[in-house]
Design a protein around this motif. Sequence first.
Motif, PDB file in Angstrom:
ATOM      1  N   ILE A  36       0.831  -1.207   0.000  1.00 53.80           N
ATOM      2  CA  ILE A  36       0.000   0.000   0.000  1.00 53.80           C
ATOM      3  C   ILE A  36       0.865   1.255   0.000  1.00 53.80           C
ATOM      4  N   GLY A  37       1.958   1.229   0.796  1.00 54.02           N
ATOM      5  CA  GLY A  37       2.847   2.391   0.856  1.00 54.02           C
ATOM      6  C   GLY A  37       3.459   2.711  -0.494  1.00 54.02           C
ATOM      7  N   SER A  38       3.883   1.685  -1.237  1.00 55.10           N
ATOM      8  CA  SER A  38       4.486   1.906  -2.554  1.00 55.10           C
ATOM      9  C   SER A  38       3.459   2.442  -3.546  1.00 55.10           C
ATOM     10  N   GLY A  39       2.260   1.868  -3.518  1.00 59.86           N
ATOM     11  CA  GLY A  39       1.220   2.341  -4.425  1.00 59.86           C
ATOM     12  C   GLY A  39       0.868   3.793  -4.164  1.00 59.86           C
ATOM     13  N   LEU A  40       0.764   4.167  -2.898  1.00 62.49           N
ATOM     14  CA  LEU A  40       0.442   5.543  -2.541  1.00 62.49           C
ATOM     15  C   LEU A  40       1.577   6.483  -2.916  1.00 62.49           C
ATOM     16  N   ALA A  41       2.822   6.064  -2.658  1.00 59.78           N
ATOM     17  CA  ALA A  41       3.984   6.909  -2.971  1.00 59.78           C
ATOM     18  C   ALA A  41       4.102   7.160  -4.471  1.00 59.78           C
ATOM     19  N   THR A  42       3.846   6.129  -5.285  1.00 57.60           N
ATOM     20  CA  THR A  42       3.901   6.300  -6.746  1.00 57.60           C
ATOM     21  C   THR A  42       2.839   7.284  -7.211  1.00 57.60           C
ATOM     22  N   ALA A  43       1.650   7.191  -6.630  1.00 57.26           N
ATOM     23  CA  ALA A  43       0.570   8.123  -6.987  1.00 57.26           C
ATOM     24  C   ALA A  43       0.930   9.550  -6.588  1.00 57.26           C
ATOM     25  N   VAL A  44       1.538   9.716  -5.392  1.00 62.11           N
ATOM     26  CA  VAL A  44       1.975  11.041  -4.946  1.00 62.11           C
ATOM     27  C   VAL A  44       3.012  11.598  -5.914  1.00 62.11           C
ATOM     28  N   ASN A  45       3.913  10.735  -6.371  1.00 64.70           N
ATOM     29  CA  ASN A  45       4.969  11.161  -7.299  1.00 64.70           C
ATOM     30  C   ASN A  45       4.391  11.678  -8.607  1.00 64.70           C
ATOM     31  N   LYS A  56       2.429   5.320   6.164  1.00 67.39           N
ATOM     32  CA  LYS A  56       2.298   6.562   6.926  1.00 67.39           C
ATOM     33  C   LYS A  56       3.230   7.634   6.377  1.00 67.39           C
ATOM     34  N   ILE A  57       4.436   7.208   5.965  1.00 65.12           N
ATOM     35  CA  ILE A  57       5.367   8.169   5.358  1.00 65.12           C
ATOM     36  C   ILE A  57       4.813   8.665   4.019  1.00 65.12           C
ATOM     37  N   ALA A  58       4.241   7.744   3.253  1.00 60.58           N
ATOM     38  CA  ALA A  58       3.658   8.122   1.963  1.00 60.58           C
ATOM     39  C   ALA A  58       2.499   9.097   2.153  1.00 60.58           C
ATOM     40  N   SER A  59       1.710   8.894   3.197  1.00 63.02           N
ATOM     41  CA  SER A  59       0.588   9.814   3.450  1.00 63.02           C
ATOM     42  C   SER A  59       1.099  11.182   3.886  1.00 63.02           C
ATOM     43  N   GLU A  60       2.215  11.229   4.628  1.00 66.87           N
ATOM     44  CA  GLU A  60       2.810  12.516   5.008  1.00 66.87           C
ATOM     45  C   GLU A  60       3.329  13.261   3.781  1.00 66.87           C
ATOM     46  N   LEU A  61       3.849  12.494   2.798  1.00 64.60           N
ATOM     47  CA  LEU A  61       4.283  13.117   1.542  1.00 64.60           C
ATOM     48  C   LEU A  61       3.078  13.725   0.810  1.00 64.60           C
ATOM     49  N   ALA A  62       1.970  13.032   0.862  1.00 60.19           N
ATOM     50  CA  ALA A  62       0.757  13.546   0.227  1.00 60.19           C
ATOM     51  C   ALA A  62       0.333  14.865   0.858  1.00 60.19           C
ATOM     52  N   VAL A  63       0.413  14.931   2.180  1.00 61.82           N
ATOM     53  CA  VAL A  63       0.059  16.164   2.887  1.00 61.82           C
ATOM     54  C   VAL A  63       0.994  17.297   2.482  1.00 61.82           C
ATOM     55  N   GLU A  64       2.276  16.981   2.360  1.00 59.58           N
ATOM     56  CA  GLU A  64       3.277  17.996   2.007  1.00 59.58           C
ATOM     57  C   GLU A  64       2.991  18.611   0.646  1.00 59.58           C
ATOM     58  N   PHE A  65       2.480  17.810  -0.282  1.00 56.54           N
ATOM     59  CA  PHE A  65       2.203  18.314  -1.633  1.00 56.54           C
ATOM     60  C   PHE A  65       0.740  18.703  -1.819  1.00 56.54           C
ATOM     61  N   GLY A  66      -0.002  18.777  -0.716  1.00 56.46           N
ATOM     62  CA  GLY A  66      -1.394  19.225  -0.794  1.00 56.46           C
ATOM     63  C   GLY A  66      -2.304  18.261  -1.526  1.00 56.46           C
ATOM     64  N   ILE A  67      -2.083  16.973  -1.330  1.00 53.79           N
ATOM     65  CA  ILE A  67      -2.861  15.944  -2.024  1.00 53.79           C
ATOM     66  C   ILE A  67      -3.848  15.299  -1.056  1.00 53.79           C
TER      67      ILE A  67
END
Length: 334
Positions: A174-183, A211-222
Motif C-alpha cells: 500500500i505504501g508503494s502504491g500511494l507513494a507512486t501516486a503522490v509522485n 504513513k510516510i507516503a501519506s505525510e508526503l501527500a500532505v506535504e504536496f497538498g494531495i
Amino acid sequence: MLSNFEFVHPQWFWLFLLVPLLAVWYFFKRNKQTASLKISSTKGFKARGNWLAKLRPLMFILRLLALSAIIVALSRPRTVDETTRTVSNKGIDIVMAIDVSASMLARDLKPNRLEALKEVAARFIRDRVTDRIGLVEYAGESFTKTPLTSDKNIVLSSLKSITYNTIIEGGTAIGSGLATAVNRLKESRAKSKVIILLTDGVNNTGFIDPKIASELAVEFGIKVYTIGLGTNGMAQSPIGIRPDGGFQYGMQKVEIDESLLKEIAKTTNGKYFRATSNTKLEAIYKEINDLEKTDIEEFKYTNYNELFRPWVLLALGLLGIELLLRYTLFRSFV
C-alpha cells in the motif's frame, strides 16, 4: 426545425375567437351591406348575372385575413438561436491507485473484485470531463500505468487492459502504491489534487511505510480517498493454482487493514469508504464524484430573429387591396 421557434406573447391568439364571430355576423348582415331598390315587378328587366355582386364578400375576407395577420404579429413570432460555451476555470488532477494482487480475483463482487472495480471506475472517468486522470497499479511493487492526461480514451483503454499477472511481485504494498501516486501529482498545478487508493488487503510488503507516503501527500497538498474492497466475513478467493494454470478457489477470511486506510484518509483530509458489494462500490465512486467538483462556467449566447414585421406588412397589404377594391370595382354611388 420548429424547436427554435417561439411566440413571445401567445395570449394574443385568443383574439382568433373573433374571426368566426365576425364571419357569422357578416353572413346575417351581408344583404344589408349594399343599397336596395324595391319595385312592384322585375318582368320588364332582362335577367343578367352580376359577377361583381358575387365577389363583394371578397373584401370582407381580405379584412379578416388582415385581422388574422395582425393577431399573429401581436403574438410576436421569432426564432431563437442559442450557442453555449463551457469554460473550466481550473480542473482537478486525479490518480487512481489500484490494487492488482491475486486477492482482487475474489468473487464476493461480481464477476470478481477487479472487474467490478474496472466497470465502476470507467463510468467515473467518463464523468470527469474536464479533469486529468492517471492510473497506478500496485501489488508487491507499483508502477504508473497511465500518467496524468485529459484524454479519457487513453485512460479508459489502460483501465480495460488492467489484469492480474505474475509479472508484478506478489503481496500488497500500500505504501508503494500511494507513494507512486503522490509522485505523479507532486508537480501538478491543479486547484485540487486527489488520489483514490483502493485495496482489498493489508500492507504486507514494500519498502515505503504507508504513513510516510501519506505525510508526503500532505506535504504536496494531495487529498487521499481510501477504499477497502471486499465483503465482511468470508469470500471465495484464489487459494492455489491448478495444473492447467487456472486458479483454485476456496473460502477465505476477508482481511482489510481498515485502521490504516482510515488513518491515511484522515491525515490527508480525505475520506475512507468500505465497498462490500457492486452497488456499494458504485455509490462510493458517485459520492467521490460529487465531493470533488470542477468549477465550470457556462456562457450562453442567444440571437433572436424577430418575424412580426412580415405579418404587419401582410396585414397592411391586405387592407390596401381591400380599400383599392372598395373605391374602384366595388364603388357605390348610393
